[in-house]
Design a protein around this motif. Sequence first.
Motif, PDB file in Angstrom:
ATOM      1  N   ASN A 125       0.821  -1.220   0.000  1.00 49.46           N
ATOM      2  CA  ASN A 125       0.000   0.000   0.000  1.00 49.46           C
ATOM      3  C   ASN A 125       0.852   1.268   0.000  1.00 49.46           C
ATOM      4  N   LYS A 126       1.988   1.212   0.671  1.00 46.45           N
ATOM      5  CA  LYS A 126       2.920   2.351   0.644  1.00 46.45           C
ATOM      6  C   LYS A 126       3.377   2.586  -0.790  1.00 46.45           C
ATOM      7  N   LEU A 127       3.672   1.484  -1.505  1.00 43.21           N
ATOM      8  CA  LEU A 127       4.162   1.595  -2.875  1.00 43.21           C
ATOM      9  C   LEU A 127       3.101   2.123  -3.827  1.00 43.21           C
ATOM     10  N   MET A 128       1.839   1.813  -3.538  1.00 42.49           N
ATOM     11  CA  MET A 128       0.760   2.229  -4.441  1.00 42.49           C
ATOM     12  C   MET A 128       0.648   3.736  -4.560  1.00 42.49           C
ATOM     13  N   SER A 129       1.054   4.429  -3.513  1.00 40.17           N
ATOM     14  CA  SER A 129       0.943   5.885  -3.554  1.00 40.17           C
ATOM     15  C   SER A 129       2.196   6.530  -4.139  1.00 40.17           C
ATOM     16  N   ALA A 130       3.150   5.688  -4.586  1.00 37.07           N
ATOM     17  CA  ALA A 130       4.370   6.233  -5.196  1.00 37.07           C
ATOM     18  C   ALA A 130       4.264   6.197  -6.718  1.00 37.07           C
ATOM     19  N   LYS A 131       4.896   7.142  -7.370  1.00 42.53           N
ATOM     20  CA  LYS A 131       4.885   7.171  -8.840  1.00 42.53           C
ATOM     21  C   LYS A 131       5.594   5.933  -9.388  1.00 42.53           C
ATOM     22  N   SER A 132       5.118   5.449 -10.534  1.00 45.95           N
ATOM     23  CA  SER A 132       5.654   4.180 -11.037  1.00 45.95           C
ATOM     24  C   SER A 132       7.128   4.263 -11.397  1.00 45.95           C
ATOM     25  N   LYS A 133       7.652   5.470 -11.679  1.00 50.73           N
ATOM     26  CA  LYS A 133       9.065   5.587 -12.050  1.00 50.73           C
ATOM     27  C   LYS A 133       9.959   5.911 -10.839  1.00 50.73           C
ATOM     28  N   ASP A 134       9.352   5.939  -9.684  1.00 59.06           N
ATOM     29  CA  ASP A 134      10.116   6.279  -8.484  1.00 59.06           C
ATOM     30  C   ASP A 134      10.966   5.087  -8.043  1.00 59.06           C
ATOM     31  N   ASN A 135      12.274   5.193  -8.250  1.00 61.19           N
ATOM     32  CA  ASN A 135      13.155   4.067  -7.944  1.00 61.19           C
ATOM     33  C   ASN A 135      13.533   3.973  -6.476  1.00 61.19           C
ATOM     34  N   LYS A 136      13.442   5.103  -5.806  1.00 60.98           N
ATOM     35  CA  LYS A 136      13.882   5.132  -4.423  1.00 60.98           C
ATOM     36  C   LYS A 136      12.904   4.391  -3.514  1.00 60.98           C
ATOM     37  N   THR A 137      11.629   4.528  -3.831  1.00 60.99           N
ATOM     38  CA  THR A 137      10.606   4.005  -2.938  1.00 60.99           C
ATOM     39  C   THR A 137      10.648   2.490  -2.719  1.00 60.99           C
ATOM     40  N   PRO A 138      10.847   1.664  -3.747  1.00 62.21           N
ATOM     41  CA  PRO A 138      10.920   0.219  -3.472  1.00 62.21           C
ATOM     42  C   PRO A 138      12.004  -0.128  -2.459  1.00 62.21           C
ATOM     43  N   LYS A 139      13.134   0.548  -2.564  1.00 59.86           N
ATOM     44  CA  LYS A 139      14.221   0.274  -1.613  1.00 59.86           C
ATOM     45  C   LYS A 139      13.848   0.717  -0.202  1.00 59.86           C
ATOM     46  N   GLN A 140      13.259   1.901  -0.113  1.00 57.26           N
ATOM     47  CA  GLN A 140      12.842   2.390   1.208  1.00 57.26           C
ATOM     48  C   GLN A 140      11.807   1.455   1.821  1.00 57.26           C
ATOM     49  N   THR A 141      10.878   1.000   0.982  1.00 59.03           N
ATOM     50  CA  THR A 141       9.822   0.118   1.468  1.00 59.03           C
ATOM     51  C   THR A 141      10.408  -1.228   1.907  1.00 59.03           C
ATOM     52  N   ALA A 142      11.362  -1.737   1.124  1.00 60.32           N
ATOM     53  CA  ALA A 142      12.015  -2.999   1.480  1.00 60.32           C
ATOM     54  C   ALA A 142      12.731  -2.859   2.822  1.00 60.32           C
ATOM     55  N   ASN A 143      13.383  -1.729   2.999  1.00 61.89           N
ATOM     56  CA  ASN A 143      14.117  -1.495   4.241  1.00 61.89           C
ATOM     57  C   ASN A 143      13.166  -1.386   5.431  1.00 61.89           C
ATOM     58  N   VAL A 194       6.610  -5.849  -7.445  1.00 62.76           N
ATOM     59  CA  VAL A 194       5.267  -5.571  -6.908  1.00 62.76           C
ATOM     60  C   VAL A 194       4.800  -4.201  -7.398  1.00 62.76           C
ATOM     61  N   HIS A 195       5.715  -3.253  -7.352  1.00 65.09           N
ATOM     62  CA  HIS A 195       5.450  -1.872  -7.750  1.00 65.09           C
ATOM     63  C   HIS A 195       5.007  -1.817  -9.212  1.00 65.09           C
ATOM     64  N   ALA A 196       5.648  -2.640 -10.047  1.00 62.54           N
ATOM     65  CA  ALA A 196       5.370  -2.624 -11.481  1.00 62.54           C
ATOM     66  C   ALA A 196       4.168  -3.498 -11.857  1.00 62.54           C
ATOM     67  N   SER A 197       3.727  -4.357 -10.943  1.00 62.94           N
ATOM     68  CA  SER A 197       2.640  -5.280 -11.293  1.00 62.94           C
ATOM     69  C   SER A 197       1.284  -4.587 -11.236  1.00 62.94           C
ATOM     70  N   ALA A 198       0.340  -5.167 -11.962  1.00 65.40           N
ATOM     71  CA  ALA A 198      -0.992  -4.556 -12.036  1.00 65.40           C
ATOM     72  C   ALA A 198      -1.847  -4.937 -10.836  1.00 65.40           C
ATOM     73  N   ASP A 199      -1.528  -6.062 -10.209  1.00 65.85           N
ATOM     74  CA  ASP A 199      -2.418  -6.558  -9.140  1.00 65.85           C
ATOM     75  C   ASP A 199      -1.737  -6.690  -7.777  1.00 65.85           C
ATOM     76  N   ASN A 200      -0.588  -6.025  -7.609  1.00 72.14           N
ATOM     77  CA  ASN A 200       0.141  -6.073  -6.334  1.00 72.14           C
ATOM     78  C   ASN A 200       0.653  -7.457  -5.971  1.00 72.14           C
ATOM     79  N   ARG A 201       0.792  -8.294  -6.967  1.00 67.21           N
ATOM     80  CA  ARG A 201       1.334  -9.618  -6.689  1.00 67.21           C
ATOM     81  C   ARG A 201       2.643  -9.764  -7.456  1.00 67.21           C
ATOM     82  N   ALA A 202       3.576 -10.500  -6.891  1.00 70.57           N
ATOM     83  CA  ALA A 202       4.844 -10.676  -7.596  1.00 70.57           C
ATOM     84  C   ALA A 202       5.595 -11.874  -7.051  1.00 70.57           C
TER      85      ALA A 202
END
Length: 364
Positions: free
Chosen positions: A165-183, A261-269
């Motif tokens: 859900n945190k990732l859903m509110s991030a822009k799809s080209k935002d590279n920083k957010t997946p790392k922050q979310t993983a951390n 997950v960020h790039a997927s259409a259904d939040n599954r990966a």
Amino acid sequence: MVDSILGKLRGHVGEAKGRAETDKREREEAERKVNSVILTKREVQGEWDAARTLYTTLGATGPKSMREITANDLAQFRHNMEIARSNFTGDGITARQVIDLASSKPLPGAGSDTDIDRARKQINMAIPVSAVNNEVRFITNAGPDSDVNRHHVLVRFNAFSAAVNKLMSAKSKDNKTPKQTANWLRKQKLAFDCDCGRHRFFFRYISTIGNFNAGRDELGFPKIRNPNLKGVACKHVLRVMSEIDTSTTVLNFLTKHMEKVHASADNRARHNMRQAEADKAAEKQAARKRTIKTSEQRAKERARVQERNALNAASKKVKRVKVKPVGTRKIEAALKSGKLAESDLEVLRRFGFTDKQIADKLGV
Ligand SMILES: [Zn+2]
């Protein structure tokens, strides 16, 4: 070519599931037996058939000694459950909590070493090899006395949905957010399972009543192996928890998974580590110094660093007293005592004599 120290990744899920199936089947057979020795949930709750003879190591003296369970023991077992449960709060446990509990409330092993000691000495690698949504599979090496050459540890990240859900509110080209979310995700609560005997017979019951069990639930009380319900995790799980808590291998793996997950259409990966990548990570881990730090050790280290920094800062503040050359000091003394007049000194200096030459000349 050198064999992979991790073993083949292809088929690892099948191997892990196969071991889990065997464990489940054996457990069901054990309970179905006419003279089953499993102390069931309802018996612990007090539905106790006094004609039944079961044994416990609780309060038994001497090496490997056992005695018959009485109705009084059941009250003690329930009490032990409450004590154990008070160590855990809510749904899941964080990686750091597992390490801290294993250190502060260990289950004594056969010798003086604890599970965390064994994790430090014997388990030198734990690699995240595959992820499907909230579940990540790790492979660890086995200890020296094991009858298998590797173990599978399954970790379920309880905050996965929140991370998504945190990732859903991030822009799809935002590279920083997946790392922050993983951390963020790796510091949250999780559940785990290991396929080793230590987890099966000593700890699975604890992870079941503590709500951090990612495998088959165990409701049979460990009356022989662990009646005081001490400890929390086996050496394989402890190594995995340490990796989750601090390693860049895990952070990078979770980041890639989060990117998918960020790039997927259904939040599954799903994400798999490649064999070469996993082998490289395993070799790197096996070659490094093996530590597993508790929160207490981390706090002590931080305090030491702070103290050192404070000392350094303080010593820099102390002004260096400049010591004057011997000749200059001698001249100053001669001026003070009247052996040398200011005007003579001025003349000598004007001729280009150094203070040393002047002092030597004057014999002061
Ligand atoms: Zn284990």
